[in-house]
Write a protein that holds these residues in place. Structure first.
Motif, PDB file in Angstrom:
ATOM      1  N   GLU A 172       5.853   7.765  15.625  1.00  0.00           N
ATOM      2  CA  GLU A 172       4.506   6.749  15.440  1.00  0.00           C
ATOM      3  C   GLU A 172       3.884   6.904  17.107  1.00  0.00           C
ATOM      4  O   GLU A 172       2.735   6.980  17.342  1.00  0.00           O
ATOM      5  CB  GLU A 172       4.640   5.431  15.341  1.00  0.00           C
TER       6      GLU A 172
ATOM      7  N   ARG B 165       5.299   5.843   7.336  1.00  0.00           N
ATOM      8  CA  ARG B 165       4.893   4.981   8.682  1.00  0.00           C
ATOM      9  C   ARG B 165       4.015   6.070   9.469  1.00  0.00           C
ATOM     10  O   ARG B 165       2.926   5.547  10.005  1.00  0.00           O
ATOM     11  CB  ARG B 165       5.863   4.545   9.596  1.00  0.00           C
TER      12      ARG B 165
ATOM     13  N   ARG C 280       0.012   5.757  10.475  1.00  0.00           N
ATOM     14  CA  ARG C 280      -0.657   5.863  11.762  1.00  0.00           C
ATOM     15  C   ARG C 280      -1.581   6.755  12.068  1.00  0.00           C
ATOM     16  O   ARG C 280      -2.528   6.452  12.623  1.00  0.00           O
ATOM     17  CB  ARG C 280       0.570   5.781  12.870  1.00  0.00           C
TER      18      ARG C 280
ATOM     19  N   ASP D 185      10.467   6.556   4.207  1.00  0.00           N
ATOM     20  CA  ASP D 185       9.911   5.591   4.885  1.00  0.00           C
ATOM     21  C   ASP D 185       9.377   5.826   6.067  1.00  0.00           C
ATOM     22  O   ASP D 185       8.263   5.328   6.688  1.00  0.00           O
ATOM     23  CB  ASP D 185      10.734   4.203   5.062  1.00  0.00           C
ATOM     24  N   ASP D 186      10.100   6.652   7.141  1.00  0.00           N
ATOM     25  CA  ASP D 186       9.518   7.121   8.353  1.00  0.00           C
ATOM     26  C   ASP D 186       8.544   7.920   8.221  1.00  0.00           C
ATOM     27  O   ASP D 186       7.588   7.740   9.100  1.00  0.00           O
ATOM     28  CB  ASP D 186      10.830   8.032   8.842  1.00  0.00           C
TER      29      ASP D 186
END
Length: 312
Positions: A144, A173, A177, A169-170
């Motif tokens: 991110e 995210r 962003r 999940d990563d």
């Protein structure tokens, strides 16, 4: 001790196809058959094929002209394909079709003049191959924080793609962003993270809550196997990644009543069975298979191999 054996686990359709390709190539053409990079990221598989006559190389200069060459499941760049042609190598493309899908998306976006944010891990074979399709158009994004540092000249001409073996999940995210910073960003028509990666992560997410320890079968350089270990730890359960029973440390299991066993998409079932045998013999473990999803995906052999060995 109780062992919950996750299903699905182990080989995905892409890995099955790549391994079948190499096996058939060796049987059809004889040794040596050269492979650009590891056929899949698994030590057991690689060592087994070395004994059969496969030669794994990281530089095509190591491959004698007019030899048989297999491209691994992770895919290669156009530059490598051209180098193989220049050496008059008979190339067999064992790239996973889901990786090929990402390559084609990169080519499409690049031709339309987009800057492409490729979400992935620097140095991974798949990322190197994908970036090679349009190096002038692709920017690698790993975190991110990388998104926050991006400077894009034309934000309305921005797209993202992902490595197929990431943590869902990563990746989510980072995608969120990107969408927050660049609302006009475009993504692939269908998510790039492969079905097998998602299914194995889902199994750990669902079943891991019932265990006090998660044992993942897979090699250290296997991205999807590493993600399974990390997913367990993120949920508060100790997770260990091992190549086989010889890597298991008995002290891990002190006071442990329930263990979840799974395997990355490039780990063969034989190493799972070895570890289960170890747990049964050492801790008198009972095995309970728990299936959270059925997998019936199959990829055909590449046309080069069907043609060369007359497989239809």
């Amino acid at each position: 001790m109780k062992v919950i054996l996750a299903s699905p686990r182990g080989f995905c359709a892409g890995v099955n196809m790549a391994i079948e390709c190499l096996d058939l190539a060796i049987k059809s053409f004889g040794a040596p058959v050269y492979v650009y990079h590891e056929i899949v990221h698994n030590k057991y598989v690689v060592e087994t094929f070395k004994k059969k006559g496969a030669v794994f190389v990281d530089d095509l200069q190591e491959v004698p002209p007019e030899s048989i060459l297999l491209f691994s499941a992770h895919g290669v760049s156009p530059e490598i394909r051209q180098a193989a042609k220049a050496r008059n190598l008979t190339a067999i493309d064992a790239t996973c079709p889901l990786v090929t899908k990402v390559h084609l998306e990169a080519i499409k976006f690049a031709k339309l003049g987009y800057t492409i944010c490729l979400i992935g891990h620097e140095g991974h074979d798949e990322v190197i191959g994908t970036m090679g399709e349009a190096p002038e158009a692709i920017v690698l994004v790993e975190t991110e924080e990388d998104v926050d540092k991006l400077e894009i000249a034309e934000p309305d001409k921005l797209a993202y793609l992902t490595q197929t073996t990431l943590s869902v999940d990563d990746a989510t995210r980072i995608i969120n962003r990107l969408k927050s910073r660049f609302p006009e960003i475009k993504g692939p028509p269908k998510a790039d993270i492969c079905y097998a990666t998602q299914n194995r992560q889902e199994a750990v997410r669902i079943l891991g809550s019932e265990a006090q320890l998660v044992l993942v079968l897979g090699s250290q350089n296997s991205s999807n196997s590493q993600r399974l270990k990390e997913l367990a730890k993120e949920s508060g359960t100790p997770g260990y990644l091992v190549d086989g029973a010889k890597d298991i440390v008995p002290e891990w299991f002190q006071g442990i009543e329930t263990v979840l066993v799974t395997a990355g998409a490039s780990a063969p079932e034989v190493v799972v069975e070895e570890c289960l045998d170890y747990l049964v013999e050492r801790f008198n473990a009972t095995i309970e298979v728990r299936a959270i999803r059925e997998e019936e995906v199959h990829f055909p052999l590449p046309k080069e191999l069907r043609k060369l060995v007359s497989i239809t």
